[in-house]
Design a protein around this motif. Structure first.
Motif, short mmCIF file in Angstrom:
data_model
loop_
_atom_site.label_atom_id
_atom_site.label_comp_id
_atom_site.label_asym_id
_atom_site.label_seq_id
_atom_site.Cartn_x
_atom_site.Cartn_y
_atom_site.Cartn_z
N THR A 65 -22.58 -2.15 49.95
CA THR A 65 -21.69 -2.92 50.81
C THR A 65 -21.99 -2.61 52.28
OG1 THR A 65 -19.36 -3.45 51.19
CG2 THR A 65 -19.87 -1.17 50.68
N LEU A 66 -21.55 -3.48 53.13
CA LEU A 66 -21.82 -3.39 54.56
C LEU A 66 -20.54 -3.06 55.31
CD1 LEU A 66 -23.84 -4.02 56.94
CD2 LEU A 66 -22.95 -6.35 56.86
N ALA A 67 -20.65 -2.15 56.26
CA ALA A 67 -19.53 -1.86 57.16
C ALA A 67 -20.00 -2.20 58.57
CB ALA A 67 -19.10 -0.41 57.06
N GLN A 68 -19.45 -3.26 59.11
CA GLN A 68 -19.89 -3.74 60.41
C GLN A 68 -19.30 -2.92 61.54
OE1 GLN A 68 -18.68 -7.88 59.84
NE2 GLN A 68 -20.85 -8.45 59.83
N GLY A 76 -19.16 -11.58 50.90
CA GLY A 76 -20.12 -12.12 51.84
C GLY A 76 -21.19 -12.90 51.10
N ASP A 119 -24.33 -1.29 62.47
CA ASP A 119 -23.75 -1.37 61.13
C ASP A 119 -24.30 -0.25 60.23
OD1 ASP A 119 -22.70 -3.71 62.18
OD2 ASP A 119 -24.18 -4.98 61.18
N THR A 144 -11.01 -11.70 49.27
CA THR A 144 -11.06 -10.24 49.31
C THR A 144 -10.66 -9.67 47.96
OG1 THR A 144 -8.78 -10.01 50.07
CG2 THR A 144 -10.48 -10.19 51.77
N ASP A 164 -21.14 -7.74 50.25
CA ASP A 164 -19.71 -7.68 50.53
C ASP A 164 -19.51 -6.73 51.71
OD1 ASP A 164 -19.48 -9.33 48.39
OD2 ASP A 164 -18.62 -7.83 47.04
N ARG A 165 -18.47 -6.98 52.49
CA ARG A 165 -18.17 -6.16 53.66
C ARG A 165 -16.92 -5.32 53.41
NH1 ARG A 165 -18.17 -11.08 55.60
NH2 ARG A 165 -16.09 -10.83 56.44
N PHE A 221 -12.62 -5.08 50.08
CA PHE A 221 -13.91 -5.70 50.35
C PHE A 221 -13.71 -7.19 50.60
CE2 PHE A 221 -14.95 -2.16 47.43
CZ PHE A 221 -15.86 -1.47 48.21
#
Length: 162
Positions: A34-37, A63, A19, A2, A67-68, A60
């Protein structure tokens, strides 16, 4: 692994069932996606913090492809802008220009500070007449910072350059 970074959310887009993809301009990494699940779910803890224009500190998680977003600490939400249609329109115009001109992963702290400064100048503006001048000033500063000079685009009435 992270990492933490301070950033401003400049775009969000629904992705898959629950998402969202976020475009964030960060202080130390530049413009990233970036991804927010799970943020489209009602019970999502991050959804309230992940709004357009928010200035936050993100954690973050690396991934494979994206990146999440793991955690978010909101510094400033710019609520006065979000509550004023004319101010929001001016800021969205500036963000669209910024997003179009700034390349991915271009790390540039002065650009981050310029974007924050633009939001604050719009937020502090009390009259609608101030907004077009603030957008024009932001556009000139952004163009100069990116190396395009002060007037990157010919004016509509300027036919001498053709």
């Amino acid at each position: 692994m992270t990492y933490k970074s301070q950033g401003i959310i400049i775009r969000k887009k629904d992705y898959r069932d629950a998402d969202r993809l976020f475009t964030v301009y960060t202080f130390d990494r530049g413009k990233i996606q970036t991804l927010a699940q799970g943020t489209r779910k009602i019970e999502s803890k991050l959804a309230g913090s992940l709004e357009l224009l928010n200035h936050c500190t993100f954690t973050f998680a690396k991934g494979k492809t994206l990146d999440r977003i793991a955690t978010v600490d909101v510094h400033q939400t710019f609520e006065p802008i979000k509550g004023d249609l004319f101010a929001l329109s001016a800021v969205l115009h500036g963000i669209a220009l910024f997003d179009e001109l700034v390349k991915w992963d271009l790390r540039d702290e002065p650009l981050f500070l310029l974007l924050l400064d633009f939001f604050e100048s719009i937020q502090e503006g009390t009259k609608q007449a101030h907004f077009p001048a603030a957008v024009a000033a932001f556009s000139r500063k952004l163009s100069a910072q990116l190396g395009y000079g002060e007037e990157p685009f010919p004016l509509e009435n300027d036919l001498s350059s053709r």
